[in-house]
Design an enzyme around this catalytic site. Structure first.
Site, short mmCIF file in Angstrom:
data_model
loop_
_atom_site.label_atom_id
_atom_site.label_comp_id
_atom_site.label_asym_id
_atom_site.label_seq_id
_atom_site.Cartn_x
_atom_site.Cartn_y
_atom_site.Cartn_z
N ASP A 153 51.76 -127.35 -10.39
CA ASP A 153 53.06 -127.04 -9.78
C ASP A 153 53.94 -126.18 -10.67
O ASP A 153 54.63 -125.28 -10.19
CB ASP A 153 53.80 -128.34 -9.44
CG ASP A 153 53.25 -128.98 -8.16
OD1 ASP A 153 52.46 -128.32 -7.47
OD2 ASP A 153 53.63 -130.13 -7.86
N HIS A 165 45.81 -126.54 -8.09
CA HIS A 165 46.90 -125.79 -8.70
C HIS A 165 47.75 -126.70 -9.57
O HIS A 165 47.67 -127.93 -9.49
CB HIS A 165 47.77 -125.11 -7.64
CG HIS A 165 48.47 -126.09 -6.73
ND1 HIS A 165 47.85 -126.68 -5.65
CD2 HIS A 165 49.74 -126.60 -6.77
CE1 HIS A 165 48.70 -127.49 -5.05
NE2 HIS A 165 49.84 -127.47 -5.71
N ARG A 215 49.23 -134.67 9.57
CA ARG A 215 49.73 -135.28 8.33
C ARG A 215 51.14 -134.74 8.05
O ARG A 215 51.34 -133.55 7.87
CB ARG A 215 48.79 -134.92 7.17
CG ARG A 215 49.18 -135.41 5.78
CD ARG A 215 48.28 -134.71 4.79
NE ARG A 215 48.33 -135.21 3.42
CZ ARG A 215 49.15 -134.75 2.49
NH1 ARG A 215 50.02 -133.80 2.78
NH2 ARG A 215 49.09 -135.23 1.25
N HIS A 264 46.03 -130.59 -9.36
CA HIS A 264 45.79 -131.34 -8.13
C HIS A 264 45.56 -130.42 -6.94
O HIS A 264 45.76 -129.20 -7.01
CB HIS A 264 46.98 -132.26 -7.83
CG HIS A 264 48.26 -131.52 -7.57
ND1 HIS A 264 49.09 -131.09 -8.59
CD2 HIS A 264 48.84 -131.09 -6.41
CE1 HIS A 264 50.13 -130.47 -8.07
NE2 HIS A 264 50.00 -130.44 -6.76
#
Length: 322
Positions: free
Chosen positions: A220, A218, A291, A281
């Site tokens: 941002d 996508h 994470r 990204h």
């Protein structure tokens, strides 16, 4: 007389000398034509293989590994047309170049410990059942199974917000904002914190809703119209605290020629990039462990600016902004 004797006699002349057996010319030309056909086929297949691997190719490049300790690493990129056209409207906020950067020297270990403690404390009150949880201290949004709740409406949550948490959160945000200003050569005062800015907690649980599917490529700026600059602060280590979960830029050179540029998360590592299509990204799916990271987003449009959260539970409507 035996059959073999007859065959032998046919192969000799009347004077007893061996007789040359003539191969029909048509047979020779047929063999040559067959060989040429196979040679051409091999050549065509070879060319096709070369074209495929030079045209339809995805290469991999490591921009920052977990083992490295980076003062600063940068990559300049051409701004995408739409991104540049929009950001050109904001004086003082136009980057010298679009691109990306990574640094391990912006946020200190003690600050990471405090923020990780804050994140873990907040996520005790809610987590997504699908493996991707968020905690937004500005809006109060917290993942809870397949929905979102407001953490500021949970009285027990008041105990997790200490003065140390508040001061560290604000101080780290200011340092990251300064790093964006310096790396893209823009006026810090023209840069505003914007929404969403949030903690994330990713695991290998199967996605239950669309909000859990964080791994799709996508842009941002297309996902969040307010974004102009995106930053991430990683709170845990790739390969130590979790596997998978690398951040991946997808750089294209032509229609089918792509390079995947990887950032391996590391405690205290800050990455930043312009939010346009030049920085397509995604995040790899986490395969094991947990994470933790913070997405800190900035805008050049003052109308999309938001203040720091006060972490107040006194108001029913959520945090008071200052």
């Amino acid at each position: 007389m035996s059959e073999s004797s007859v065959r032998q006699r046919k192969k000799t002349s009347s004077d007893g000398k061996p007789r040359k057996v003539k191969i029909p010319q048509q047979s020779v030309s047929g063999v040559n034509q067959h060989n040429r056909m196979w040679a051409r086929l091999v050549l065509i297949v070879g060319i096709a293989v070369v074209v495929y691997f030079t045209t339809f190719r995805t290469r991999e490049k490591k921009f920052a590994t977990q083992r490295e300790s980076l003062e600063l690493r940068t990559q300049k990129l051409d701004c995408s047309k739409l991104y540049f056209e929009e950001i050109a409207k904001y004086a003082g906020c136009i980057p010298s170049n679009c691109g990306r950067f990574v640094s391990d020297k912006i946020v200190g270990p003690a600050e990471v410990d405090i923020l990780l403690n804050l994140a873990k404390s907040g996520f005790r009150f809610g987590q997504s059942s699908g493996g991707a949880s968020i905690l937004d201290l500005h809006s109060g949004a917290l993942s809870k199974e397949t929905q979102f709740i407001n953490i500021y409406k949970i009285p027990e949550a008041k105990s997790i917000f200490s003065a140390e948490h508040i001061n560290t959160y604000k101080h780290v945000k200011d340092k990251v904002q300064q790093a964006v200003s310096e790396n893209f050569k823009i006026n810090k005062e023209a840069l505003y914190l914007t929404h969403p800015t949030f903690f994330s907690r990713l695991t290998n649980e199967s996605a239950k809703t669309i909000h859990d599917e964080y791994w799709h490529p996508h842009v941002d700026k297309e996902t969040y119209n307010s974004f102009h600059y995106t930053t991430l602060l990683y709170l845990t280590d790739f390969s130590k605290d979790f596997t998978g979960g690398r951040f991946v830029f997808i750089d294209s050179a032509g229609k089918h020629n792509k390079t995947h540029v990887y950032i391996e998360p590391k405690r205290g590592r800050v990455s930043g990039f312009t939010s346009g299509a030049e920085n397509l990204h995604h995040v790899e799916e986490v395969s094991a462990g947990v994470r933790y990271a913070i997405t800190i987003s900035f805008t050049c449009n003052k109308e999309h600016a938001m203040g720091d959260p006060k972490f107040s539970l006194d108001e029913d409507e959520g945090p008071e902004l200052i």
